[in-house]
Design a protein around this motif. Structure first.
Motif, PDB file in Angstrom:
ATOM      1  N   ALA A 249      10.051   0.850   4.258  1.00 47.46           N
ATOM      2  CA  ALA A 249      11.362   0.613   4.499  1.00 47.46           C
ATOM      3  C   ALA A 249      11.337  -0.710   5.602  1.00 47.46           C
ATOM      4  O   ALA A 249      12.149  -1.673   5.576  1.00 47.46           O
ATOM      5  CB  ALA A 249      12.107   1.845   5.454  1.00 47.46           C
ATOM      6  N   ASP A 250      10.470  -0.790   6.421  1.00 48.75           N
ATOM      7  CA  ASP A 250      10.122  -1.995   7.342  1.00 48.75           C
ATOM      8  C   ASP A 250       9.987  -2.906   6.529  1.00 48.75           C
ATOM      9  O   ASP A 250      10.353  -4.054   6.900  1.00 48.75           O
ATOM     10  CB  ASP A 250       8.893  -1.422   8.225  1.00 48.75           C
TER      11      ASP A 250
ATOM     12  N   SER B 247       4.077  10.668  -5.796  1.00 53.56           N
ATOM     13  CA  SER B 247       5.324  11.305  -6.839  1.00 53.56           C
ATOM     14  C   SER B 247       4.555  11.655  -8.129  1.00 53.56           C
ATOM     15  O   SER B 247       4.708  12.514  -8.674  1.00 53.56           O
ATOM     16  CB  SER B 247       6.385  10.427  -7.063  1.00 53.56           C
ATOM     17  N   ALA B 248       3.628  10.673  -8.522  1.00 55.03           N
ATOM     18  CA  ALA B 248       3.139  11.263 -10.011  1.00 55.03           C
ATOM     19  C   ALA B 248       2.280  12.543  -9.862  1.00 55.03           C
ATOM     20  O   ALA B 248       2.501  13.715 -10.835  1.00 55.03           O
ATOM     21  CB  ALA B 248       2.016  10.112 -10.327  1.00 55.03           C
ATOM     22  N   MET B 249       1.666  12.574  -8.695  1.00 46.35           N
ATOM     23  CA  MET B 249       0.657  14.006  -8.501  1.00 46.35           C
ATOM     24  C   MET B 249       1.705  15.132  -8.338  1.00 46.35           C
ATOM     25  O   MET B 249       1.658  16.062  -8.638  1.00 46.35           O
ATOM     26  CB  MET B 249      -0.090  13.845  -7.130  1.00 46.35           C
TER      27      MET B 249
ATOM     28  N   VAL C  69       1.021  -1.145   0.202  1.00 50.24           N
ATOM     29  CA  VAL C  69       0.052  -0.095   0.054  1.00 50.24           C
ATOM     30  C   VAL C  69       0.707   1.260  -0.048  1.00 50.24           C
ATOM     31  O   VAL C  69       0.746   2.305  -0.740  1.00 50.24           O
ATOM     32  CB  VAL C  69      -1.033   0.049   1.062  1.00 50.24           C
ATOM     33  N   SER C  70       1.797   1.186   0.761  1.00 51.40           N
ATOM     34  CA  SER C  70       2.788   2.446   0.932  1.00 51.40           C
ATOM     35  C   SER C  70       3.489   2.801  -0.406  1.00 51.40           C
ATOM     36  O   SER C  70       3.449   3.876  -0.855  1.00 51.40           O
ATOM     37  CB  SER C  70       3.841   2.279   1.966  1.00 51.40           C
ATOM     38  N   LEU C  71       3.914   1.400  -0.923  1.00 49.14           N
ATOM     39  CA  LEU C  71       4.664   1.459  -2.435  1.00 49.14           C
ATOM     40  C   LEU C  71       3.576   2.125  -3.272  1.00 49.14           C
ATOM     41  O   LEU C  71       3.992   3.313  -4.287  1.00 49.14           O
ATOM     42  CB  LEU C  71       5.107   0.195  -2.814  1.00 49.14           C
TER      43      LEU C  71
ATOM     44  N   CYS D 213       4.603   6.301   4.846  1.00 51.29           N
ATOM     45  CA  CYS D 213       4.939   5.461   3.434  1.00 51.29           C
ATOM     46  C   CYS D 213       6.203   5.043   3.346  1.00 51.29           C
ATOM     47  O   CYS D 213       6.552   3.934   3.331  1.00 51.29           O
ATOM     48  CB  CYS D 213       4.245   6.020   2.189  1.00 51.29           C
ATOM     49  N   PHE D 214       7.248   5.856   3.519  1.00 54.72           N
ATOM     50  CA  PHE D 214       8.516   5.578   3.241  1.00 54.72           C
ATOM     51  C   PHE D 214       8.954   4.566   4.578  1.00 54.72           C
ATOM     52  O   PHE D 214       9.672   3.767   4.296  1.00 54.72           O
ATOM     53  CB  PHE D 214       9.381   7.136   3.378  1.00 54.72           C
TER      54      PHE D 214
END
Lengths: 347, 350
Positions: free
Chosen positions: B337-338, B73-75, B64-66, B332-333
């Motif tokens: 990462a987790d 990023s697209a936005m 989901v985060s990805l 999200c990051f």
């Protein structure tokens, strides 16, 4: 050049010696004051096609000997003659390349000796990539398959990763990697210590077969005395960075001369319960002294049951007391024993 | 080849032998053992990376985060050009308009201010500002996505610095060891001893506040964590027997690094990068918030939050929207990462 080589051979040892080590030293400087003398002046020679066993307690420097011979470590001092090459000090690129090809090593821990991110085929062909960069991908693959068959695996194993194999299989892969560059001399650094007993025999037999087929020369480092006897032609016993006794394996087991060797051999359990009950074990007192602080004179004197006054002063010379059997102990030196007023031990 | 014709007697004999009266265990003939067939595998062994991917995709939070990060990023790239406003264009008559989106009135995007007055009808504004406007009448939609752009750019720079300076520094320090290692580690200790804030303030004294001084401050201290991780891992790997084996084969330093050391530290490297990124994003937002970061009219999420914070009672949307965006990015990051850590190092998993 040829004249020089001949001279070296005649001065150092017989014609058929592949490796002659004289007064090899490897010291590690730990800090400004302490120097760890891991290997402190050892000399021996190995004939072509022969296996020299190197035994000793852990920490006595036997692995360091192996690593210095393969040039993982730069020796501090001493000379090594290998197959007509004189190796002393820093090596030039060409000599280094030859040593990297002709001298290979088999490692103790089959779990850490293979890169977990490489396939078996990549692991085995690494030496080929380094030494024959022109070899085609196809030839390399063919060679890998040959090597896998040679060590008792098969070509379906080539594409797999090390974690898919058992300890014994991994050790076979390690052997195949060493053989890939067609070495003349192999240092086996406790290749069986991490394997269980049934697999140990398989690996030792494989090493023996390979030796017969390809005329390999081994330095077999181990602490399992019964296995060493089985594979070695001659055995050197190391204690605290020095060789204390060197003899043919039969002679060493039948007539150990050095008190340390006697103690080591008396520790081997006997398979016969009757004999085992009456077995006399020489128990050494104390611990091995630290290699950063080696005792004066004979380095074994602190634990030796026969230690005399002279032992603390004079470092015993490593001498041949009978053909093919050398020992570094005052008990076999007529001069010292006369001075001590004791009876000379007869060989 | 000559074929031998069996005579009748032989054949009968064979048959009578082959056909016993009762079926018995002897009827089962073992298949000859063929080791090559036995060892054959139907599918090729999964590589480390493939397995890691599979593990990552099983982690819902990470996936989901990805996806959210990709959307964000697209936005940030297309958002500013989705309407006719620019991030710096001021239009005073349209100042302080609440967000209004046609069709999303039920979500609060109804153009009503805190007093429940529809500002759009009252002031007769025709165009809808999706995220509202600030006190100068600048479109917040454009400004929020511009700010996200800045945050993600900082993330990229932080990752790049980590990968280039951190990995190389840590790698060299561990690989050569001894005196070089000692020296390089002392430098790191000095660098970590200086607080980040002091470094940036010193830079602002020389340069003007802005993205350049933030990046310079990150160049000086941002990669230290990575250098330490890489050094620790490399030190551990360096003594492994497969590295020694490669050295006895005469492998060059660069080959050892490329083939043996780097592939084995790749997992921790990726995880560390993913954990550095939110820290860097927050660092920039924090600096902008206290006024040491980007300067007007540039927009960054920190600047927007600071502007919104001043008007939190009357125009809460000014704070809320950038705060939600930066929280999303950081969460999200962190979750990704987790997930990556679990995927790359299954032993760490509880």
């Amino acid at each position: 050049m040829t004249h020089e080589l001949k001279e070296q051979h005649t001065t150092n040892a017989g014609q058929d010696d592949l490796l002659v080590v004289s007064d090899l030293k490897k010291h590690f400087r730990l800090n400004r004051k302490t120097v760890l003398k891991a290997v402190d002046g050892i000399s021996f020679s190995i004939k072509k096609g022969e296996t020299l066993g190197l035994v000793g307690e852990s920490g006595c420097g036997k692995s360091t000997v192996g690593r210095t011979l393969t040039r993982i470590y730069e020796p501090t001092d001493g000379e090594v003659h290998f197959d007509g090459l004189k190796l002393k000090g820093r090596l030039d690129g060409k000599t280094k390349k030859r040593i990297n090809r002709d001298v290979q090593m088999i490692f103790q821990d089959p779990y850490s000796s293979l890169n977990p991110r490489m396939t078996v085929s990549e692991i085995i062909s690494e030496g080929l990539v380094i030494h024959n960069p022109d070899m085609s991908q196809k030839d390399r693959e063919k060679r890998v398959h040959e090597l896998l068959l040679l060590v008792g695996l098969n070509k379906n194993h080539a594409g797999r990763y090390p974690h898919e194999f058992s300890g014994g299989q991994r050790q076979r892969i390690g052997i195949a990697r060493a053989l890939a560059v067609e070495p003349k001399f192999i240092v086996a650094d406790e290749p069986i210590a991490a394997l269980d007993v049934s697999i140990q025999a398989q690996i030792v037999n494989l090493l023996k077969e390979l030796q017969e087929e390809r005329g390999l020369t081994y330095l077999f480092i181990a602490h399992d005395l019964s296995m060493v006897k089985y594979i070695s032609d001659r055995i050197a016993v190391m204690y605290l960075g020095k060789i204390v006794e060197l003899a043919g394996s039969e002679a060493l087991y039948e007539k150990p001369l050095h008190p340390y060797t006697q103690a080591l051999l008396s520790a081997i359990p006997l398979p016969d319960p009757e004999k085992e009950r009456t077995r006399e074990q020489i128990v050494l007192t104390g611990d091995v002294p630290s290699p950063t602080d080696i005792p004066s004179g004979c380095r074994f004197r602190t634990r030796c049951p026969f230690a005399m006054d002279s032992c603390a002063v004079i470092d015993p010379e490593f001498r041949e007391v009978e053909p093919g059997h050398s020992v570094a102990c005052h008990l076999y030196d007529a001069e010292i024993m006369a001075k001590e007023g004791k009876e000379l031990k007869t060989v | 080849m000559t074929t031998i014709q069996p005579n009748d007697g032989d054949f009968k004999n064979l048959r009578s032998q082959d056909r016993p009266a009762e079926p018995s265990a002897d009827l089962f003939v073992p298949q000859p053992l063929d080791s090559t067939v036995r060892e054959e595998l139907a599918a090729p062994a999964p590589t480390f990376w493939k397995e890691a991917w599979e593990r990552l995709f099983k982690n819902k939070g990470a996936v989901v985060s990805l996806v959210l990060l990709i959307i964000l990023s697209a936005m940030s790239l297309i958002g500013p050009s989705m309407n006719e406003f620019t991030y710096r264009e001021q239009h005073i008559p349209h100042s302080n308009l609440p967000p209004k989106v046609a069709g999303l009135e039920w979500l609060g995007f109804d153009g009503k201010d805190v007093n429940g007055v529809d500002q759009y009808t009252q002031r007769g504004v025709e165009t809808n500002y999706w995220f509202g406007t600030d006190e100068f009448g600048r479109d917040l939609w454009t400004r929020v996505w511009k700010g996200t752009q800045i945050s993600l750019f900082i993330a990229l720079v932080a990752a790049f610095l980590d990968l280039v300076i951190g990995v190389i520094y840590g790698g060299i320090s561990a690989y050569y060891g001894g005196r070089i290692d000692n020296f390089m580690q002392r430098i790191i200790e000095i660098l970590t001893g200086i607080p980040n804030l002091i470094v940036i303030i010193l830079f602002i004294l020389i340069l003007e506040p802005g993205i350049r001084s933030i990046i310079l401050a990150m160049i000086i201290t941002g990669w230290v964590g990575m250098a330490r991780v890489v050094r620790g891992q490399m030190l551990q790997l360096k003594g492994q027997e497969f590295v020694l084996a490669s050295r006895t084969l005469g492998a060059s330093d660069s080959r050892l690094m490329r083939k043996h050391l780097l592939p084995n530290v790749m997992g921790p490297i990726i995880v560390t990068v993913m954990f550095t990124i939110p820290t860097a994003i927050f660092f920039e937002a924090f600096l902008s918030f206290i006024g040491l970061g980007l300067q007007a009219p540039l927009a960054s999420l920190g600047v927007l939050i600071e502007d919104g914070y001043d008007a939190i009672r009357s125009f809460p949307y000014k704070l809320l929207i950038p705060a939600v965006v930066i929280s999303l990015v950081m969460i999200c990051f962190n979750l990704l990462a987790d997930g990556l850590r679990d995927a790359l190092d299954p032993k760490m998993r509880k």
